[in-house]
Design a protein around this motif. Structure first.
Motif, PDB file in Angstrom:
ATOM      1  N   GLU A 194      62.343 -22.441 -21.465  1.00 40.27           N
ATOM      2  CA  GLU A 194      61.719 -22.879 -20.226  1.00 40.27           C
ATOM      3  C   GLU A 194      62.718 -22.642 -19.097  1.00 40.27           C
ATOM      4  OE1 GLU A 194      58.876 -26.602 -18.857  1.00 40.27           O
ATOM      5  OE2 GLU A 194      60.256 -26.838 -20.542  1.00 40.27           O
ATOM      6  N   LEU A 195      62.244 -22.087 -17.999  1.00 37.26           N
ATOM      7  CA  LEU A 195      63.134 -21.660 -16.924  1.00 37.26           C
ATOM      8  C   LEU A 195      62.793 -22.424 -15.651  1.00 37.26           C
ATOM      9  CD1 LEU A 195      65.403 -19.552 -16.888  1.00 37.26           C
ATOM     10  CD2 LEU A 195      63.750 -17.885 -16.008  1.00 37.26           C
ATOM     11  N   LEU A 196      63.765 -23.239 -15.201  1.00 32.20           N
ATOM     12  CA  LEU A 196      63.578 -24.057 -14.009  1.00 32.20           C
ATOM     13  C   LEU A 196      64.650 -23.719 -12.977  1.00 32.20           C
ATOM     14  CD1 LEU A 196      63.090 -27.516 -15.788  1.00 32.20           C
ATOM     15  CD2 LEU A 196      61.318 -25.861 -15.188  1.00 32.20           C
ATOM     16  N   LEU A 197      64.331 -23.927 -11.717  1.00 30.41           N
ATOM     17  CA  LEU A 197      65.292 -23.725 -10.634  1.00 30.41           C
ATOM     18  C   LEU A 197      65.475 -25.035  -9.887  1.00 30.41           C
ATOM     19  CD1 LEU A 197      66.929 -21.529  -8.970  1.00 30.41           C
ATOM     20  CD2 LEU A 197      64.990 -21.589  -7.376  1.00 30.41           C
ATOM     21  N   ARG A 198      66.725 -25.531  -9.863  1.00 36.08           N
ATOM     22  CA  ARG A 198      67.005 -26.720  -9.051  1.00 36.08           C
ATOM     23  C   ARG A 198      67.349 -26.262  -7.644  1.00 36.08           C
ATOM     24  NH1 ARG A 198      71.122 -31.824 -10.081  1.00 36.08           N
ATOM     25  NH2 ARG A 198      72.761 -30.235 -10.106  1.00 36.08           N
TER      26      ARG A 198
ATOM     27  N   LEU B 233      62.579 -18.382  -2.484  1.00 36.52           N
ATOM     28  CA  LEU B 233      63.098 -17.657  -3.645  1.00 36.52           C
ATOM     29  C   LEU B 233      62.301 -18.023  -4.885  1.00 36.52           C
ATOM     30  CD1 LEU B 233      65.333 -15.963  -5.085  1.00 36.52           C
ATOM     31  CD2 LEU B 233      66.606 -18.117  -5.319  1.00 36.52           C
ATOM     32  N   ALA B 234      62.079 -19.311  -5.110  1.00 36.05           N
ATOM     33  CA  ALA B 234      61.374 -19.769  -6.305  1.00 36.05           C
ATOM     34  C   ALA B 234      59.972 -19.193  -6.392  1.00 36.05           C
ATOM     35  CB  ALA B 234      61.313 -21.297  -6.318  1.00 36.05           C
ATOM     36  N   ALA B 235      59.321 -19.042  -5.246  1.00 36.87           N
ATOM     37  CA  ALA B 235      57.937 -18.556  -5.235  1.00 36.87           C
ATOM     38  C   ALA B 235      57.814 -17.141  -5.778  1.00 36.87           C
ATOM     39  CB  ALA B 235      57.381 -18.630  -3.818  1.00 36.87           C
ATOM     40  N   GLY B 236      58.904 -16.372  -5.716  1.00 33.19           N
ATOM     41  CA  GLY B 236      58.840 -14.991  -6.170  1.00 33.19           C
ATOM     42  C   GLY B 236      59.477 -14.741  -7.517  1.00 33.19           C
ATOM     43  N   LEU B 237      59.849 -15.810  -8.228  1.00 29.35           N
ATOM     44  CA  LEU B 237      60.542 -15.654  -9.507  1.00 29.35           C
ATOM     45  C   LEU B 237      59.651 -16.082 -10.679  1.00 29.35           C
ATOM     46  CD1 LEU B 237      64.056 -17.126  -8.585  1.00 29.35           C
ATOM     47  CD2 LEU B 237      63.387 -14.717  -8.710  1.00 29.35           C
ATOM     48  N   PRO B 238      59.915 -15.549 -11.881  1.00 26.63           N
ATOM     49  CA  PRO B 238      59.135 -15.929 -13.070  1.00 26.63           C
ATOM     50  C   PRO B 238      59.611 -17.262 -13.646  1.00 26.63           C
ATOM     51  CG  PRO B 238      60.775 -14.307 -13.685  1.00 26.63           C
ATOM     52  CD  PRO B 238      60.885 -14.461 -12.183  1.00 26.63           C
ATOM     53  N   LEU B 239      59.377 -18.337 -12.905  1.00 23.22           N
ATOM     54  CA  LEU B 239      59.852 -19.666 -13.269  1.00 23.22           C
ATOM     55  C   LEU B 239      58.743 -20.497 -13.905  1.00 23.22           C
ATOM     56  CD1 LEU B 239      61.797 -20.484  -9.978  1.00 23.22           C
ATOM     57  CD2 LEU B 239      62.848 -19.983 -12.197  1.00 23.22           C
ATOM     58  N   ASP B 240      59.171 -21.517 -14.653  1.00 24.61           N
ATOM     59  CA  ASP B 240      58.236 -22.492 -15.209  1.00 24.61           C
ATOM     60  C   ASP B 240      58.163 -23.758 -14.358  1.00 24.61           C
ATOM     61  OD1 ASP B 240      57.452 -21.184 -17.775  1.00 24.61           O
ATOM     62  OD2 ASP B 240      59.613 -21.278 -18.112  1.00 24.61           O
ATOM     63  N   GLY B 241      59.027 -23.854 -13.347  1.00 25.02           N
ATOM     64  CA  GLY B 241      59.003 -25.027 -12.496  1.00 25.02           C
ATOM     65  C   GLY B 241      60.222 -25.097 -11.602  1.00 25.02           C
ATOM     66  N   VAL B 242      60.204 -26.050 -10.674  1.00 24.24           N
ATOM     67  CA  VAL B 242      61.355 -26.305  -9.807  1.00 24.24           C
ATOM     68  C   VAL B 242      61.805 -27.744 -10.006  1.00 24.24           C
ATOM     69  CG1 VAL B 242      60.714 -24.598  -8.063  1.00 24.24           C
ATOM     70  CG2 VAL B 242      59.888 -26.950  -7.847  1.00 24.24           C
ATOM     71  N   VAL B 243      63.097 -27.968  -9.826  1.00 26.33           N
ATOM     72  CA  VAL B 243      63.697 -29.299  -9.936  1.00 26.33           C
ATOM     73  C   VAL B 243      64.130 -29.741  -8.547  1.00 26.33           C
ATOM     74  CG1 VAL B 243      65.541 -30.666 -10.958  1.00 26.33           C
ATOM     75  CG2 VAL B 243      64.484 -28.818 -12.281  1.00 26.33           C
ATOM     76  N   LEU B 244      63.664 -30.926  -8.146  1.00 27.27           N
ATOM     77  CA  LEU B 244      64.030 -31.487  -6.850  1.00 27.27           C
ATOM     78  C   LEU B 244      65.128 -32.525  -7.043  1.00 27.27           C
ATOM     79  CD1 LEU B 244      60.490 -32.201  -5.332  1.00 27.27           C
ATOM     80  CD2 LEU B 244      61.803 -30.070  -5.241  1.00 27.27           C
ATOM     81  N   PRO B 245      66.235 -32.412  -6.314  1.00 25.86           N
ATOM     82  CA  PRO B 245      67.300 -33.421  -6.442  1.00 25.86           C
ATOM     83  C   PRO B 245      67.034 -34.647  -5.594  1.00 25.86           C
ATOM     84  CG  PRO B 245      67.978 -31.707  -4.913  1.00 25.86           C
ATOM     85  CD  PRO B 245      66.616 -31.308  -5.419  1.00 25.86           C
ATOM     86  N   LYS B 246      67.560 -35.780  -6.053  1.00 26.69           N
ATOM     87  CA  LYS B 246      67.580 -37.026  -5.267  1.00 26.69           C
ATOM     88  C   LYS B 246      66.219 -37.380  -4.661  1.00 26.69           C
ATOM     89  CE  LYS B 246      72.503 -36.666  -4.276  1.00 26.69           C
ATOM     90  NZ  LYS B 246      72.770 -35.491  -5.150  1.00 26.69           N
ATOM     91  N   VAL B 247      65.215 -37.387  -5.493  1.00 30.52           N
ATOM     92  CA  VAL B 247      63.871 -37.741  -5.022  1.00 30.52           C
ATOM     93  C   VAL B 247      63.749 -39.260  -4.925  1.00 30.52           C
ATOM     94  CG1 VAL B 247      61.405 -37.567  -5.492  1.00 30.52           C
ATOM     95  CG2 VAL B 247      62.922 -35.658  -6.057  1.00 30.52           C
TER      96      VAL B 247
END
Length: 281
Positions: free
Chosen positions: A64-68, A80-94
Motif C-alpha cells: 500500500e502506497l501512501l504520501l504524507r 503532486l499526490a493527485a498525479g501519482l499512483p497512490l492508495d491514499g494521503v496522510v495528513l499530519p496533526k489533524v
C-alpha cells in the motif's frame, strides 16, 4: 472492501532516492512516503521531484502506497499526490473533522489522519467520521511531547490516548495504526510495544527503519493456532446452520454469530497475508 494487511507501515523520506528504491524490495505491508518531518524545508521542492520520479513506474508490488503531505495548506503536495499512483494521503496533526473535509475537497484519494495532539485525541471520533477517511495513525512521539509526559517503556502515559484512537477508528470502520518505536537497538522493547498495540486493537505499527519490519509483521499477523481455530469455528457454524441451530459448540465453548464474524475477519487477514508476494531483498 477487501481486507488489506497493515502489520507494518514504513515511513520513507521523500528526498532519499536510495531509500525509495530499497522500499520496493522490503517485506512491508505499506509505505508512507514522507514529505513532512523527514524532509528539511530547503529540500521540499527537490523531494517532490524525487517522489514523482520514484513513482513513475508501477514497481512497488502489493505494498500500500501512501504520501504524507507537509500539511493541510501545502497545495504543492496535494497537487503532486493527485498525479501519482497512490492508495491514499496522510495528513499530519489533524485536530478536527473540517480539516479532513478541506483535504477531501482537494484530493479524491482515501485519507489517513495522524492523531498527535491532545485536541486531536479529544476529537478523534469527529475526525474518523469525516469524508473519505481510511484510517487513524497514532503520532505517539509528538503526543507525548504535547502532553508534557515522560517516555516510559510501558507507554502508561499514552494508554488513554491510544485507546481513544482505537475506539474512534472502530466506531467508524477504519484502520488503526500504532505509533513508531524510536530505539532501533531495542528489539525486545519493540516487540513488547507491538504486542501491547496488537492487544489494544491496532492493526499494525508505523516504523522508521527496515530492520524493524520482521518483528511488526510477526506480532501483528494472526497466530497459526488462532487461524486454525477460526476455520473450525466457521465450519462448525456452517454445520449448525445447516441443521437450523442458532449456536454451535467448539471445544466445549458455545459459538454464536459474533464469534463467527471475528473468525472470518481473522481468516481473511491470514489469507491476504499468505497471498502476498514480495520481491527478494
Amino acid at each position: 472492501m477487501p481486507i488489506r494487511p497493515r502489520r507494518s507501515m514504513l515511513y520513507v523520506p521523500g528526498d532519499k532516492t536510495r531509500a525509495l528504491e530499497k522500499a520496493r524490495t522490503l517485506p512491508v505491508d505499506a509505505i508512507i512516503i514522507d514529505l513532512e518531518d523527514a524532509v528539511a524545508p530547503e529540500r521540499k521542492v527537490d523531494a517532490r521531484d524525487i517522489v514523482a520520479q520514484a513513482l513513475s513506474g508501477d514497481d512497488y508490488g502489493p505494498r500500500e502506497l501512501l504520501l504524507r503531505v507537509g500539511g493541510i495548506d501545502v497545495a504543492e503536495d496535494f497537487a503532486l499526490a493527485a498525479g501519482l499512483p497512490l492508495d491514499g494521503v496522510v495528513l499530519p496533526k489533524v485536530e478536527s473533522g473540517p480539516m479532513v473535509a478541506q483535504a477531501a475537497e482537494r484530493i479524491a484519494l482515501p485519507i489517513w489522519c495522524m492523531i498527535e495532539t491532545p485536541l486531536g485525541v479529544l476529537r478523534a471520533a469527529d475526525i474518523a467520521a469525516a469524508p473519505r477517511m481510511a484510517g487513524l495513525i497514532a503520532g505517539t512521539n509528538d503526543l507525548n511531547k504535547e502532553l508534557h509526559a515522560r517516555h516510559r517503556p510501558d507507554r502508561a502515559t499514552l494508554l488513554t490516548s491510544l485507546s481513544l484512537i482505537v475506539l474512534a477508528a472502530r466506531a467508524h470502520g477504519l484502520a488503526a495504526i500504532d505509533g513508531v518505536h524510536l530505539d532501533l537497538d531495542d528489539d525486545a522493547g519493540l516487540e513488547a510495544v507491538c504486542i501491547q498495540g496488537r492487544d489494544m486493537g491496532f492493526d499494525g505499527k508505523t516504523l522508521i527503519h527496515p530492520a524493524t519490519i520482521d518483528i511488526a509483521n510477526r506480532v501483528f499477523a494472526p497466530e497459526p493456532d488462532a487461524v486454525d481455530t477460526a476455520r473450525r469455528i466457521v465450519a462448525a457454524w456452517a454445520d449448525a446452520r445447516a441443521k437450523q441451530l442458532g449456536v454451535a459448540r467448539i471445544d466445549g465453548r458455545m459459538v454464536e454469530q459474533l464469534h463467527v464474524d471475528e473468525a472470518e475477519r481473522l481468516i481473511a487477514i491470514a489469507d491476504a497475508i499468505g497471498a502476498r508476494e514480495y520481491d527478494p531483498q
